[in-house]
Design an enzyme around this catalytic site. Structure first.
Site, PDB file in Angstrom:
ATOM      1  N   ASP A 157       1.154   0.106  -5.112  1.00  0.00           N
ATOM      2  CA  ASP A 157      -0.066   0.387  -5.874  1.00  0.00           C
ATOM      3  C   ASP A 157      -0.149   1.818  -6.389  1.00  0.00           C
ATOM      4  O   ASP A 157      -0.652   2.074  -7.478  1.00  0.00           O
ATOM      5  CB  ASP A 157      -1.309   0.031  -5.063  1.00  0.00           C
ATOM      6  CG  ASP A 157      -1.456   0.846  -3.780  1.00  0.00           C
ATOM      7  OD1 ASP A 157      -0.452   1.405  -3.322  1.00  0.00           O
ATOM      8  OD2 ASP A 157      -2.576   0.885  -3.226  1.00  0.00           O
ATOM      9  N   HIS A 158       0.346   2.781  -5.607  1.00  0.00           N
ATOM     10  CA  HIS A 158       0.280   4.181  -6.027  1.00  0.00           C
ATOM     11  C   HIS A 158       1.145   5.020  -5.093  1.00  0.00           C
ATOM     12  O   HIS A 158       1.761   4.501  -4.159  1.00  0.00           O
ATOM     13  CB  HIS A 158      -1.168   4.702  -6.031  1.00  0.00           C
ATOM     14  CG  HIS A 158      -1.882   4.525  -4.718  1.00  0.00           C
ATOM     15  ND1 HIS A 158      -1.603   5.273  -3.600  1.00  0.00           N
ATOM     16  CD2 HIS A 158      -2.867   3.666  -4.340  1.00  0.00           C
ATOM     17  CE1 HIS A 158      -2.382   4.909  -2.601  1.00  0.00           C
ATOM     18  NE2 HIS A 158      -3.151   3.915  -3.017  1.00  0.00           N
ATOM     19  N   HIS A 211      -0.437   3.264   4.985  1.00  0.00           N
ATOM     20  CA  HIS A 211      -1.526   4.017   4.377  1.00  0.00           C
ATOM     21  C   HIS A 211      -1.662   5.344   5.109  1.00  0.00           C
ATOM     22  O   HIS A 211      -1.460   5.422   6.313  1.00  0.00           O
ATOM     23  CB  HIS A 211      -2.838   3.226   4.474  1.00  0.00           C
ATOM     24  CG  HIS A 211      -3.939   3.732   3.586  1.00  0.00           C
ATOM     25  ND1 HIS A 211      -4.519   4.975   3.751  1.00  0.00           N
ATOM     26  CD2 HIS A 211      -4.576   3.156   2.531  1.00  0.00           C
ATOM     27  CE1 HIS A 211      -5.456   5.145   2.832  1.00  0.00           C
ATOM     28  NE2 HIS A 211      -5.508   4.065   2.083  1.00  0.00           N
ATOM     29  N   GLU A 267       0.813  -1.207   0.000  1.00  0.00           N
ATOM     30  CA  GLU A 267       0.000   0.000   0.000  1.00  0.00           C
ATOM     31  C   GLU A 267       0.860   1.277   0.000  1.00  0.00           C
ATOM     32  O   GLU A 267       1.785   1.422   0.803  1.00  0.00           O
ATOM     33  CB  GLU A 267      -0.916  -0.005   1.226  1.00  0.00           C
ATOM     34  CG  GLU A 267      -1.720   1.251   1.429  1.00  0.00           C
ATOM     35  CD  GLU A 267      -2.680   1.531   0.298  1.00  0.00           C
ATOM     36  OE1 GLU A 267      -2.807   2.713  -0.070  1.00  0.00           O
ATOM     37  OE2 GLU A 267      -3.301   0.572  -0.224  1.00  0.00           O
ATOM     38  N   THR A 289      -6.174   2.756  -5.234  1.00  0.00           N
ATOM     39  CA  THR A 289      -5.905   1.330  -5.003  1.00  0.00           C
ATOM     40  C   THR A 289      -6.739   0.444  -5.918  1.00  0.00           C
ATOM     41  O   THR A 289      -6.240  -0.537  -6.471  1.00  0.00           O
ATOM     42  CB  THR A 289      -6.180   0.976  -3.535  1.00  0.00           C
ATOM     43  OG1 THR A 289      -5.226   1.631  -2.698  1.00  0.00           O
ATOM     44  CG2 THR A 289      -6.071  -0.528  -3.303  1.00  0.00           C
TER      45      THR A 289
END
Length: 746
Positions: free
Chosen positions: A495-496, A436, A275, A319
């Site tokens: 993911d990003h 996160h 994440e 996500t």
């Protein structure tokens, strides 16, 4: 005041509104799990049932005659009560709210709810109908008494509960005034919600979020709007639209690299979703300490293949966009999340179903958060996953939770007791959540030093990333000890972005040649004073790492993005992809397309970065003046980027995959999946297979491998039972006894 409530139409509507508000609030706090936190969210939750409910009830004021007006108000009130109650029952069964699409599918609603409604109802449900039951009982009692009165020629008497029908004409402009007040109330709710959760509707993370902030009636209204819009777009689709996409994807196909094709054939696939993890974290130091010592060592191993020019390509769906690209090799939407907007009803040809049908794989997702977040509980069914172990299958004590799941060390540890029962080969995805936003971690969980910056989020980002790195180290140690490593290929990806562009200037002072020579080189040693859009783009790199004993490793400098992962993975597994609809190309192929499209139509090539039409030289970071020939090349690449994004949008919005079925493929029927029974179904399969079972548990002579996992997580230091036992709510499934329920996913 009380007299006006009893004797006027407006007063009657206020009584109905109060009753409806009370029932809705009861549902919010007793039957739904909305995750409300903080005073502001509590206030929003208290006022959000009022706006649209008042607006709909105000329609009765536009009816001029008294009795029809009262009847109209009662019918609207009963319909909204039914809406609350059916959602209570639906949520009780599926931990989600009933969509308009589900309501329209009458047969599915009947099958999914009707046959078991009585069993689902519990004594407290009387709260939702106490007023209706009271009125019916009163009328029944008076009715019986009126039979006697009728026989004896006496006048009939009916209950009025202290209320009086107001026969006077409604005051001029009162209906409009009430409607405007209702709209204003809803507008205030929307404004406050937007402040607390920006892009609530455009990104639409989760049905729970929409209901928590806007209310049940607005959720249903918005879902109905989305359903109507999607239906209109899809109605205009035909197979000719699909032909254009097939022409593009077939001409864009890149044949596999013969040196890598099939090298992981028959291996388990373990995907680790890291994440918000950006590439610059690898190699980064804080006070001389490595942020990711394990990953730093992993990419140096001869059996590890990593890509250092790999970019995320997510849009508003973040996500969910990343998952969509990795599972299907199609882009997310230009606005909002494909998972939430279209994922329930669209046809997919995703990795789980492709690997099951072409290579005999079992598939599962492990995620310690809400299954409804990003609409995963529905999308994973459409992708063809066999099992989804969401938060219901994990321990959620107060000290184990993160904002979006459970802590990563516990996530890996608790997943083992499920993963070891999967039939091999399997395709398993583990979603981590500790790293996160807002990147908070306690000193008990991490003693990593704070970075030298005033930005608390940057400080936290390095600490949570370090914690994730430790969790990965523990999990990889388990893979080796249990023997699972030798029969698996592990893929890790970010993911990003984690830190948004507006924090990068503060970050710049930490990306020095001493603390991070790679990132410093990519940004040309940019300082906070000269940091620009080009430097922001360089930080959109995220890791992509493959590890497997015997894999030809090394650091690959090929330019690529998340759209390219699926064809790369399929070719490593020896599965041909030339007949599939995929917009990415194999990263290892000599024919790989190295132009990386961002969702906003910007793009990156090995030579240039193009942002809003401005062209930067990747080597210098400077804006370049192009020759006529180079400008023509850039224009052609821009046209190519626009085309693939447009075609992908058309594919999704018109649900065109329903018109195309690859040879040997059977479309997924999501209604056959019941993720609430994932443990029972998995254990049942293992038991039915008997000696033919290929699970790690069976191969280990029916002995668990959980003891091969070791962690320093303080939450299980004194009591590690959470790693070996199942939560009470699913423990009954461990015997493999599958509860037969009919799902209504659409």
């Amino acid at each position: 005041m009380i007299n006006r409530l009893r004797t006027t139409r407006l007063g009657f509507l206020i009584i109905l509104l109060i009753l409806l508000w009370a029932k809705t609030e009861f549902a919010y706090y007793v039957d739904f799990t909305l995750g409300t936190s903080g005073l502001l969210q509590q206030i929003i939750q208290l006022i959000n049932p009022l706006g649209l409910s008042a607006l709909f009830l105000s329609l009765a004021l536009y009816v001029k005659k008294a009795r029809p007006a009262y009847i109209t108000a009662i019918v609207i009130y009963l319909l909204m009560t039914v809406l609350v109650f059916v959602n209570v029952l639906y949520y009780r069964e599926f931990t989600d709210f009933m969509s308009v699409q589900t309501m329209l599918g009458v047969s599915k609603v009947t099958q999914g709810l009707g046959t078991s409604t009585i069993n689902m109802m519990i004594p407290r449900d009387l709260v939702y109908w106490f007023d209706v039951v009271l009125v019916l009982l009163a009328y029944l009692g008076y009715g019986i008494r009126n039979v006697w009165r009728y026989i004896h020629h006496e006048s009939l008497v009916w209950p009025h509960f202290g209320l009086k029908v107001d026969t006077k004409p409604v005051t001029y402009h009162l209906p409009q005034a009430v409607s405007l007040v209702a709209v204003a109330c809803f507008g205030v709710t929307m404004a406050i919600s937007e402040l607390n959760r920006p892009q609530l509707l455009t990104r639409n993370f989760d049905h729970n979020y929409t209901v928590k902030y806007l209310g049940l009636v607005p959720f249903t209204a918005y879902d109905g709007f989305q359903t109507a819009r999607n239906s209109q777009v899809r109605a205009s689709a035909d197979s000719a639209d699909m032909d254009k996409i097939l022409q593009y994807t077939r001409s864009h196909y890149a044949a596999p690299n013969v040196s890598y094709y099939g090298t992981a054939k028959g291996k388990n696939v373990i995907i680790i979703h890291m994440e918000s993890f950006q590439q610059f974290l690898i190699g980064q130091k804080v006070d001389g300490q490595e942020v990711t010592p394990f990953l730093n060592s992993l990419i140096k191993q001869k059996d590890t293949l990593s890509f250092d020019n790999f970019y995320h390509q997510v849009g508003n769906g973040k996500t969910s966009d990343a998952e969509n690209m990795l599972e299907t090799s199609t882009f997310g939407l230009s606005s909002g999340s494909l998972f939430t907007a279209l994922g329930t009803d669209n046809t997919f040809q995703g990795a789980p179903s492709l690997l099951q049908q072409y290579a005999g794989y079992t598939s599962a997702v492990f995620h310690g958060g809400l299954g409804t977040f990003w609409n995963r509980n529905n999308v994973y069914k459409s992708l063809g996953y066999n099992y989804f172990f969401d938060g219901n299958f994990y321990n959620h004590d107060a000290d184990t939770r993160t904002a979006y799941g459970i802590k990563d060390k516990l996530m890996f540890g608790e997943s083992i007791k499920y993963m070891e029962h999967l039939q091999q080969p399997f395709y398993a995805k583990v979603i981590t959540t500790t790293n996160h936003y807002p990147f908070f971690i306690t000193d008990e969980d991490s003693d990593f030093p704070e970075a030298n910056t005033d930005d608390a989020y940057i400080k936290g980002y390095f600490r949570t990333a370090h914690y994730l790195d430790q969790a990965l180290s523990e999990f990889f140690a388990y893979l080796k000890t249990s023997g699972l490593e030798k029969n698996s290929i592990v893929m890790l990806y970010g993911d990003h972005f984690g830190l948004s562009d507006d924090r990068n200037k503060d970050l710049a002072s930490l990306l020095t040649p001493d603390s991070n020579p790679t990132a410093a080189k990519l940004t040309n040693d940019a300082t906070p004073d000269d940091w620009n859009a080009f430097d922001n783009a360089q930080l959109q790199r995220v890791p992509l790492i493959f590890h497997m004993p015997g894999l030809k490793g090394g650091v690959n400098h090929t330019y690529g993005g998340e759209i390219d992962v699926l064809p790369t993975l399929l070719h490593l597994l020896g599965v041909k992809s030339n007949n599939f609809v995929q917009f990415g190309t194999d990263l290892l192929s000599p024919q790989h397309d190295t132009t990386i499209a961002f969702r906003n139509h910007d793009f990156v090539t090995p030579r240039y970065t193009v942002l809003s039409g401005v062209v930067y030289d990747n080597k210098t970071g400077q804006i370049v003046k192009l020759s006529a020939a180079d400008q023509a090349t850039i224009d052609a690449k821009q046209q190519h980027v626009n085309q693939e994004l447009s075609l992908s949008d058309t594919l999704a919005n018109k649900n065109l995959l329903r018109f195309y079925v690859p040879k040997g493929y059977t479309p997924v029927n999501p209604d056959q999946a019941d993720f609430s029974q994932s443990l029972a179904q998995m254990m049942h399969v293992e038991q039915e297979a008997g000696k033919k079972s290929t699970s790690l548990f069976s191969k280990n002579h029916d002995q668990s491998t959980v003891s091969d996992f070791s962690t320093d997580a303080p939450e299980v230091a004194n009591d590690p039972s959470a790693l070996t036992t199942y939560p009470d709510k699913v423990a009954g499934q461990a015997n493999g006894d599958v509860k037969r329920t009919t799902q209504s996913s659409k």
